[in-house]
Design a protein around this motif. Structure first.
Motif, short mmCIF file in Angstrom:
data_model
loop_
_atom_site.label_atom_id
_atom_site.label_comp_id
_atom_site.label_asym_id
_atom_site.label_seq_id
_atom_site.Cartn_x
_atom_site.Cartn_y
_atom_site.Cartn_z
N VAL A 37 64.90 -24.44 44.23
CA VAL A 37 64.71 -25.86 44.48
C VAL A 37 64.37 -26.54 43.16
CG1 VAL A 37 63.29 -27.56 45.68
CG2 VAL A 37 63.98 -25.46 46.84
N ASP A 38 65.04 -27.63 42.89
CA ASP A 38 64.94 -28.32 41.61
C ASP A 38 63.50 -28.63 41.21
OD1 ASP A 38 66.02 -29.57 39.31
OD2 ASP A 38 65.80 -31.52 40.28
N ILE A 39 62.70 -29.11 42.11
CA ILE A 39 61.33 -29.49 41.77
C ILE A 39 60.52 -28.26 41.37
CG2 ILE A 39 59.18 -30.46 42.67
CD1 ILE A 39 60.98 -32.36 44.34
N ALA A 40 60.62 -27.19 42.14
CA ALA A 40 59.87 -25.98 41.81
C ALA A 40 60.35 -25.38 40.50
CB ALA A 40 59.99 -24.96 42.94
N LEU A 41 61.64 -25.37 40.27
CA LEU A 41 62.20 -24.79 39.04
C LEU A 41 61.63 -25.49 37.81
CD1 LEU A 41 64.10 -22.80 37.69
CD2 LEU A 41 65.92 -24.48 37.95
N ARG A 42 61.50 -26.80 37.88
CA ARG A 42 60.95 -27.56 36.75
C ARG A 42 59.54 -27.07 36.41
NH1 ARG A 42 63.55 -32.72 36.09
NH2 ARG A 42 65.41 -32.77 37.40
N GLY A 43 58.74 -26.86 37.43
CA GLY A 43 57.38 -26.37 37.20
C GLY A 43 57.36 -24.98 36.61
N PHE A 44 58.25 -24.12 37.09
CA PHE A 44 58.32 -22.76 36.56
C PHE A 44 58.71 -22.78 35.08
CE2 PHE A 44 58.85 -21.32 41.04
CZ PHE A 44 57.88 -20.32 41.04
N ILE A 45 59.68 -23.60 34.71
CA ILE A 45 60.15 -23.64 33.32
C ILE A 45 59.07 -24.18 32.38
CG2 ILE A 45 61.78 -24.73 31.73
CD1 ILE A 45 63.90 -24.38 33.97
N VAL A 46 58.44 -25.28 32.76
CA VAL A 46 57.40 -25.86 31.90
C VAL A 46 56.24 -24.87 31.75
CG1 VAL A 46 55.72 -27.73 31.68
CG2 VAL A 46 58.06 -28.24 32.38
N THR A 47 55.83 -24.26 32.84
CA THR A 47 54.74 -23.28 32.80
C THR A 47 55.14 -22.07 31.96
OG1 THR A 47 54.01 -23.99 34.99
CG2 THR A 47 53.20 -21.87 34.20
N ALA A 48 56.37 -21.61 32.11
CA ALA A 48 56.86 -20.45 31.36
C ALA A 48 56.85 -20.74 29.86
CB ALA A 48 58.26 -20.08 31.82
N LYS A 49 57.24 -21.94 29.49
CA LYS A 49 57.26 -22.29 28.06
C LYS A 49 55.86 -22.25 27.48
CE LYS A 49 58.83 -25.67 24.70
NZ LYS A 49 57.56 -26.10 24.09
#
Length: 90
Positions: A37-49
């Motif tokens: 899901v687009d919204i969750a993916l954004r959070g995962f990527i920012v957190t991962a960075k």
């Protein structure tokens, strides 16, 4: 996590900015079919960075702990470990 009001004067980085900068983590998520899901993916990527900035070689447990605050109803949690191990190098 903080309230937006507490960020006055801070630099805010978004997933769009990360993608525009061609960060290798974006490609790693694409290569490993970690899209959800687009919204969750954004959070995962920012957190991962942020995790990788503080710890370039995290263990599986450290990755899971860092990403634990991201909620997703797709159930793709195990897949989010892959991009760390198979991400393209600059």
């Amino acid at each position: 996590m903080v309230l937006a009001a507490e960020c006055d004067g801070a630099i805010i980085e978004t997933v769009e900015g990360i993608a525009d900068a061609k960060h290798p983590l974006i490609e790693a998520y694409i290569m490993n079919w970690t899209a959800n899901v687009d919204i969750a993916l954004r959070g995962f990527i920012v957190t991962a960075k942020v995790l990788l900035e503080h710890n370039p070689n995290p263990t599986v447990d450290e990755i899971k702990e860092a990403l634990a605050g991201n909620l997703c109803r797709c159930g793709t949690y195990p897949a989010h470990v892959k991009p760390y191990w198979k991400r393209p190098k600059n």
